[in-house]
Design a protein around this motif. Structure first.
Motif, mmCIF file in Angstrom:
data_model
loop_
_atom_site.group_PDB
_atom_site.id
_atom_site.type_symbol
_atom_site.label_atom_id
_atom_site.label_comp_id
_atom_site.label_asym_id
_atom_site.label_seq_id
_atom_site.Cartn_x
_atom_site.Cartn_y
_atom_site.Cartn_z
ATOM 1 N N GLU A 174 0.849 -1.190 0.000
ATOM 2 C CA GLU A 174 0.000 0.000 0.000
ATOM 3 C C GLU A 174 0.883 1.238 0.000
ATOM 4 N N LYS A 177 -2.203 5.557 0.213
ATOM 5 C CA LYS A 177 -3.585 5.147 0.451
ATOM 6 C C LYS A 177 -4.182 4.327 -0.694
ATOM 7 N N LYS A 178 -3.310 3.726 -1.511
ATOM 8 C CA LYS A 178 -3.768 2.872 -2.610
ATOM 9 C C LYS A 178 -3.134 1.491 -2.491
ATOM 10 N N GLN A 217 -11.439 -6.245 5.896
ATOM 11 C CA GLN A 217 -10.595 -5.092 6.207
ATOM 12 C C GLN A 217 -9.555 -5.499 7.250
ATOM 13 N N THR A 244 -8.270 -0.606 4.425
ATOM 14 C CA THR A 244 -9.054 -0.711 3.194
ATOM 15 C C THR A 244 -9.395 -2.166 2.912
ATOM 16 N N THR A 245 -10.608 -2.413 2.423
ATOM 17 C CA THR A 245 -11.007 -3.774 2.071
ATOM 18 C C THR A 245 -10.013 -4.384 1.086
ATOM 19 N N GLY A 247 -6.900 -4.773 1.689
ATOM 20 C CA GLY A 247 -5.559 -4.245 1.917
ATOM 21 C C GLY A 247 -4.793 -5.077 2.935
ATOM 22 N N GLY A 255 -4.822 5.292 4.945
ATOM 23 C CA GLY A 255 -6.232 5.430 4.617
ATOM 24 C C GLY A 255 -7.174 4.697 5.545
#
Length: 367
Positions: A174, A177-178, A217, A244-245, A247, A255
């Motif tokens: 990650e 935040k991606k 998550q 994040t789902t 992640g 994020g």
């Protein structure tokens, strides 16, 4: 008055937090300063930075002696300025006329090696240092899914999930935040990528732990522990971070979001609630004591706890320079307590003899 200095690597770092501390300093009979370690003049031992004016509640640029109590909020990277500041902070830690609130912790590997021989060893994920791609590939064949973490790092930077499929390999991380995902079609291509990764820094390898909730998550429990005005360890609060789902990180910098610990706990069966409470109490009662037996004195700890689907509880990370966002979002009534805490503990240690807190020096810069 006691001079209280806050060190950061740039003057824009944590401005809101530092401003709130500065506004309360006068009520604790302290003068508050902030500065960057590289701004210390090695000849005059004066430092250029800012002093807080209690009357008009503003910062003023100036040059002043190094404050007697230092709160280290420096977060080091691989940049040249970090490399310049690290030896300066090491030098400051050696000085007998300066006391740090906390002297930090060593890297994740040294921390693991100490805790694995303690009562907390059942809570530690199996961890090994890997220095070449062959070691990673060997563990992948055994475990199928692993996590790679930089030995020296924080805030989830540089963490990779690696999974072996039938013939290919799936790597996920990650950034900004991606979720970044890549498939390597064969072992040779993965080997090439691993080699380029491991040339840059040292890594730890751990098995992948099932730490996701029902919505897939990743989540963990962040616990903030600090010393109070008497020098006693207290738990300030707990919060649950959700990522994040799909992640791999729950960090807010990646994020993530936060929910109240009590709200999360309320959804669990009564027996599991009691089990988790007891386990967390045992960890927080023992961890600070064990660390201070091996390393120099500390002021605060951020402890990240994972709860696996099979009920296992894991200590995922221990940070001696924790943030406060999780606690402030879930317990906003603690704002003044958290802003006063460094000042009150600083006042406490200023009354103690230096020899009571610091008898020898150890390199404890990276967390």
């Amino acid at each position: 008055m006691i001079t209280f200095g806050i060190m950061t690597l740039n003057m824009e770092s944590e401005t809101s937090y530092i401003d709130q501390i500065a506004k309360l300093a006068d009520s604790c009979e302290m003068e508050c300063f902030r500065f960057i370690p590289s701004k210390i003049n090695p000849h005059t031992l004066l430092v250029k930075g800012k002093k807080f004016n209690a009357k008009d509640q503003t910062w003023a640029e100036g040059e002043f002696p190094i404050p007697s109590i230092l709160y280290d909020r420096c977060f080091y990277g691989d940049d040249e300025h970090s490399k310049q500041c690290i030896p300066i902070v090491s030098w400051l830690k050696c000085r007998n006329d300066i006391t740090f609130l906390g002297y930090g912790l060593p890297n994740k590997l040294e921390l693991y090696n100490v805790l694995k021989n303690s009562v907390l060893t059942p809570y530690l994920p199996p961890t090994m240092k890997v220095s070449n791609p062959g070691e990673v590939l060997k563990e992948l064949k055994i475990r199928n899914r692993i996590i790679l973490k930089p030995i020296s790092g924080s805030q989830g930077y540089g963490i990779y999930y690696v999974k072996q499929n039938d013939k290919s390999f799936h790597v996920k991380t990650e950034k900004q935040k991606k979720i970044i995902s890549h498939i390597f079609q064969n072992e040779l291509k993965l080997n090439h990528w691993l080699n380029s990764l491991m040339v840059q820094r040292d890594y730890l390898l751990q098995p992948f732990l099932e730490l996701a909730n029902d919505h897939l998550q990743p989540f963990d429990i962040r616990i903030l522990i600090q010393k109070n005005e008497h020098g006693d360890w207290v738990t300030r609060g707990k919060g649950v971070r959700q990522g994040t789902t799909g992640g791999i990180l729950s960090n807010l910098s990646s994020g993530g979001s936060v929910i109240r610990f009590a709200d999360w706990l309320a959804f669990l069966p009564p027996a599991k609630r009691e089990y988790i409470r007891n386990e967390l109490t045992f960890i927080t009662a023992n961890l600070p004591r064990l660390l201070e037996q091996e390393f120099l004195p500390l002021f605060e700890l951020g402890v990240d706890i994972g709860v696996a689907r099979n009920g296992a509880i894991w200590i995922l990370d221990v940070n001696s320079k924790p943030g406060r966002k999780v606690i402030l979002e879930t317990k906003p009534e603690l704002k003044e307590t958290l802003y006063l805490a460094p000042l009150l503990y600083g006042k406490h240690i200023s009354k103690l003899e230096q020899t009571e807190r610091k008898s020898s020096y150890a390199t404890t810069l990276f967390s």
